[in-house]
Scaffold this motif. Structure first.
Motif, PDB file in Angstrom:
ATOM      1  N   LYS A   5       0.627  -1.244  -0.073  1.00 10.35           N
ATOM      2  CA  LYS A   5      -0.246   0.103  -0.108  1.00 10.35           C
ATOM      3  C   LYS A   5       1.184   1.255   0.037  1.00 10.35           C
ATOM      4  O   LYS A   5       2.009   1.529   1.041  1.00 10.35           O
ATOM      5  CB  LYS A   5      -0.927  -0.037   0.772  1.00 10.35           C
ATOM      6  CG  LYS A   5      -1.835   1.037   0.934  1.00 10.35           C
ATOM      7  CD  LYS A   5      -2.553   1.201   1.958  1.00 10.35           C
ATOM      8  CE  LYS A   5      -4.028   1.920   2.474  1.00 10.35           C
ATOM      9  NZ  LYS A   5      -4.928   1.437   0.283  1.00 10.35           N
ATOM     10  N   TYR A   6       0.639   2.237  -1.133  1.00 14.98           N
ATOM     11  CA  TYR A   6       1.025   3.595  -1.252  1.00 14.98           C
ATOM     12  C   TYR A   6       0.221   4.551   0.073  1.00 14.98           C
ATOM     13  O   TYR A   6      -0.586   4.325  -0.039  1.00 14.98           O
ATOM     14  CB  TYR A   6       1.061   3.704  -2.339  1.00 14.98           C
ATOM     15  CG  TYR A   6       2.374   3.274  -3.231  1.00 14.98           C
ATOM     16  CD1 TYR A   6       3.215   3.181  -3.840  1.00 14.98           C
ATOM     17  CD2 TYR A   6       2.117   1.921  -4.095  1.00 14.98           C
ATOM     18  CE1 TYR A   6       4.118   2.801  -5.075  1.00 14.98           C
ATOM     19  CE2 TYR A   6       2.386   1.199  -5.001  1.00 14.98           C
ATOM     20  CZ  TYR A   6       3.631   1.838  -5.446  1.00 14.98           C
ATOM     21  OH  TYR A   6       4.323   0.912  -5.900  1.00 14.98           O
ATOM     22  N   SER A  18      -0.324   3.133  14.270  1.00 16.48           N
ATOM     23  CA  SER A  18      -1.530   2.917  14.629  1.00 16.48           C
ATOM     24  C   SER A  18      -1.631   0.914  14.758  1.00 16.48           C
ATOM     25  O   SER A  18      -2.242   0.394  14.757  1.00 16.48           O
ATOM     26  CB  SER A  18      -2.986   3.145  14.170  1.00 16.48           C
ATOM     27  OG  SER A  18      -2.844   2.770  12.178  1.00 16.48           O
ATOM     28  N   ARG A  19      -0.385   0.166  12.979  1.00 17.39           N
ATOM     29  CA  ARG A  19      -0.571  -0.903  13.043  1.00 17.39           C
ATOM     30  C   ARG A  19      -2.223  -1.260  12.375  1.00 17.39           C
ATOM     31  O   ARG A  19      -2.102  -2.500  12.346  1.00 17.39           O
ATOM     32  CB  ARG A  19      -0.195  -1.304  14.218  1.00 17.39           C
ATOM     33  CG  ARG A  19       0.809  -1.111  14.516  1.00 17.39           C
ATOM     34  CD  ARG A  19       1.678  -2.137  15.844  1.00 17.39           C
ATOM     35  NE  ARG A  19       1.666  -3.554  15.418  1.00 17.39           N
ATOM     36  CZ  ARG A  19       3.045  -4.805  15.142  1.00 17.39           C
ATOM     37  NH1 ARG A  19       3.783  -3.458  14.885  1.00 17.39           N
ATOM     38  NH2 ARG A  19       2.352  -5.133  14.837  1.00 17.39           N
ATOM     39  N   LYS A  20      -2.618   0.039  11.948  1.00 15.93           N
ATOM     40  CA  LYS A  20      -4.499  -0.619  11.125  1.00 15.93           C
ATOM     41  C   LYS A  20      -4.107  -0.547  10.061  1.00 15.93           C
ATOM     42  O   LYS A  20      -3.486   0.339   9.307  1.00 15.93           O
ATOM     43  CB  LYS A  20      -5.176  -0.009  12.261  1.00 15.93           C
ATOM     44  CG  LYS A  20      -5.326  -0.011  13.285  1.00 15.93           C
ATOM     45  CD  LYS A  20      -6.208   0.132  13.927  1.00 15.93           C
ATOM     46  CE  LYS A  20      -6.605   0.273  15.412  1.00 15.93           C
ATOM     47  NZ  LYS A  20      -7.540   0.295  16.408  1.00 15.93           N
ATOM     48  N   LEU A  21      -5.088  -0.935   9.041  1.00 21.08           N
ATOM     49  CA  LEU A  21      -5.326  -1.209   8.136  1.00 21.08           C
ATOM     50  C   LEU A  21      -6.521   0.167   8.324  1.00 21.08           C
ATOM     51  O   LEU A  21      -7.427   0.141   8.966  1.00 21.08           O
ATOM     52  CB  LEU A  21      -5.772  -2.552   7.050  1.00 21.08           C
ATOM     53  CG  LEU A  21      -4.522  -3.160   7.298  1.00 21.08           C
ATOM     54  CD1 LEU A  21      -5.009  -4.896   6.472  1.00 21.08           C
ATOM     55  CD2 LEU A  21      -3.717  -3.159   6.195  1.00 21.08           C
ATOM     56  N   VAL A  60     -20.117  -1.053   2.281  1.00 20.52           N
ATOM     57  CA  VAL A  60     -19.190  -1.791   2.202  1.00 20.52           C
ATOM     58  C   VAL A  60     -17.547  -0.725   2.411  1.00 20.52           C
ATOM     59  O   VAL A  60     -18.341   0.860   2.077  1.00 20.52           O
ATOM     60  CB  VAL A  60     -19.031  -2.246   0.756  1.00 20.52           C
ATOM     61  CG1 VAL A  60     -20.042  -3.500   0.372  1.00 20.52           C
ATOM     62  CG2 VAL A  60     -18.594  -1.309  -0.680  1.00 20.52           C
ATOM     63  N   VAL A  61     -16.961  -1.038   2.668  1.00 16.92           N
ATOM     64  CA  VAL A  61     -15.397  -0.489   2.533  1.00 16.92           C
ATOM     65  C   VAL A  61     -14.991  -1.056   1.879  1.00 16.92           C
ATOM     66  O   VAL A  61     -14.743  -2.681   1.830  1.00 16.92           O
ATOM     67  CB  VAL A  61     -15.261  -0.340   4.053  1.00 16.92           C
ATOM     68  CG1 VAL A  61     -15.867   0.924   4.796  1.00 16.92           C
ATOM     69  CG2 VAL A  61     -15.423  -1.267   5.143  1.00 16.92           C
ATOM     70  N   ILE A  62     -13.821  -0.307   1.569  1.00 18.00           N
ATOM     71  CA  ILE A  62     -12.700  -1.365   0.046  1.00 18.00           C
ATOM     72  C   ILE A  62     -11.238  -1.509   1.011  1.00 18.00           C
ATOM     73  O   ILE A  62     -11.315   0.355   1.012  1.00 18.00           O
ATOM     74  CB  ILE A  62     -12.338  -0.928  -1.478  1.00 18.00           C
ATOM     75  CG1 ILE A  62     -14.673  -1.385  -1.537  1.00 18.00           C
ATOM     76  CG2 ILE A  62     -11.631  -1.930  -1.583  1.00 18.00           C
ATOM     77  CD1 ILE A  62     -14.703  -0.680  -2.829  1.00 18.00           C
ATOM     78  N   LEU A  63     -10.744  -2.087   1.496  1.00 18.71           N
ATOM     79  CA  LEU A  63      -8.956  -2.643   1.195  1.00 18.71           C
ATOM     80  C   LEU A  63      -8.470  -2.257   0.510  1.00 18.71           C
ATOM     81  O   LEU A  63      -8.464  -3.552  -0.695  1.00 18.71           O
ATOM     82  CB  LEU A  63      -8.949  -3.173   2.313  1.00 18.71           C
ATOM     83  CG  LEU A  63      -7.125  -3.464   2.417  1.00 18.71           C
ATOM     84  CD1 LEU A  63      -6.747  -2.115   3.456  1.00 18.71           C
ATOM     85  CD2 LEU A  63      -6.472  -4.502   3.232  1.00 18.71           C
ATOM     86  N   VAL A 173      -9.486  -6.124  -0.728  1.00 19.73           N
ATOM     87  CA  VAL A 173     -10.523  -7.000   0.125  1.00 19.73           C
ATOM     88  C   VAL A 173     -12.046  -5.897   0.573  1.00 19.73           C
ATOM     89  O   VAL A 173     -11.346  -5.066   0.741  1.00 19.73           O
ATOM     90  CB  VAL A 173      -9.814  -6.990   1.227  1.00 19.73           C
ATOM     91  CG1 VAL A 173     -10.289  -7.448   2.489  1.00 19.73           C
ATOM     92  CG2 VAL A 173      -8.516  -7.513   1.275  1.00 19.73           C
ATOM     93  N   ILE A 174     -13.351  -6.256   0.978  1.00 16.72           N
ATOM     94  CA  ILE A 174     -14.614  -6.556   0.711  1.00 16.72           C
ATOM     95  C   ILE A 174     -15.030  -6.488   1.889  1.00 16.72           C
ATOM     96  O   ILE A 174     -14.957  -8.002   1.700  1.00 16.72           O
ATOM     97  CB  ILE A 174     -15.365  -6.232  -0.333  1.00 16.72           C
ATOM     98  CG1 ILE A 174     -14.427  -5.268  -1.666  1.00 16.72           C
ATOM     99  CG2 ILE A 174     -16.572  -5.281  -0.506  1.00 16.72           C
ATOM    100  CD1 ILE A 174     -13.306  -6.118  -2.827  1.00 16.72           C
ATOM    101  N   LYS A 175     -15.527  -5.459   2.961  1.00 17.76           N
ATOM    102  CA  LYS A 175     -15.771  -5.767   3.431  1.00 17.76           C
ATOM    103  C   LYS A 175     -17.511  -4.810   4.172  1.00 17.76           C
ATOM    104  O   LYS A 175     -17.691  -4.796   2.820  1.00 17.76           O
ATOM    105  CB  LYS A 175     -14.885  -5.556   5.254  1.00 17.76           C
ATOM    106  CG  LYS A 175     -14.637  -6.463   5.582  1.00 17.76           C
ATOM    107  CD  LYS A 175     -12.930  -6.100   6.944  1.00 17.76           C
ATOM    108  CE  LYS A 175     -12.188  -7.387   7.438  1.00 17.76           C
ATOM    109  NZ  LYS A 175     -12.566  -8.092   7.471  1.00 17.76           N
TER     110      LYS A 175
END
Length: 195
Positions: A5-6, A18-21, A60-63, A173-175
């Motif tokens: 990830k840029y 934060s160590r979070k995506l 939805v949210v997308i990574l 990734v879609i959640k």
């Protein structure tokens, strides 16, 4: 497997600390056609699909990750004009791979870069398929056959981009942001759903 990830400098620093995506709503993506295919058809299915996609953008949210850490255009667009950095993530965890916790997992989230017309997109759907896609994306518990069909439809909706974006080599990734059938607090209690 490692995906990347840029980040601009400040955002990347925040991600490391934060160590979070960071998952994002497609409403804030830089591609105006994200989940908003050019559908001009005034027919019933075309209008239903447009409405369904509008609802999906809210639920939805997308990574967005990439297979390549060294693309100059990606550095310019997402890496703070070459002043940021790239973080590599090991994506072999259940948070990103479990079908129970993801509409689309990292393993099935490779984006296809295809120029599709609105007519071709609409032709792939009918009333019941649009309904199935909506139900799947709102958290309805479906039987195995319906879930498989809905997952295939979701891949068409979430994993198609115009070829001009092909240098991104994007994997998603879609959640679900939440389920229409649970309170947000109950839904997010599970650490594999929380983000």
């Amino acid at each position: 497997m490692i995906l990347y990830k840029y980040y601009g400098y400040k955002a990347g620093l925040a991600a490391l600390q934060s160590r979070k995506l960071g998952f994002r709503s497609p409403n804030y993506f830089n591609d105006p056609f994200e989940l908003n295919f050019p559908i001009e058809e005034s027919g019933s299915i075309g209008q239903q699909l447009k409405q369904a996609l509008k609802v999906l953008r809210e639920w939805v949210v997308i990574l967005s990750l990439t297979e390549t850490p060294m693309d100059p255009l990606m550095w310019a667009h997402y890496g703070g004009e070459h002043k940021g950095f790239v973080i590599g993530y090991d994506v072999s965890c259940p948070f990103l791979n479990s079908r129970k916790y993801n509409l689309i997992t990292v393993d099935e989230g490779t984006v296809s870069y295809i120029a599709s017309t609105g007519s071709k997109i609409v032709a792939a759907y009918n009333d019941s398929l649009v309904q199935l896609l909506l139900e799947f994306s709102l958290g309805v518990q479906l039987d195995k056959t319906s879930r498989h069909t809905a997952r295939s439809l979701a891949k068409k909706a979430f994993l198609m981009k115009h070829p001009c974006w092909s240098n991104e080599k994007e994997v998603r990734v879609i959640k679900l942001l939440t389920s229409a059938f649970e309170t947000a607090s109950d839904y997010q209690v599970d650490p594999l759903r929380s983000f």
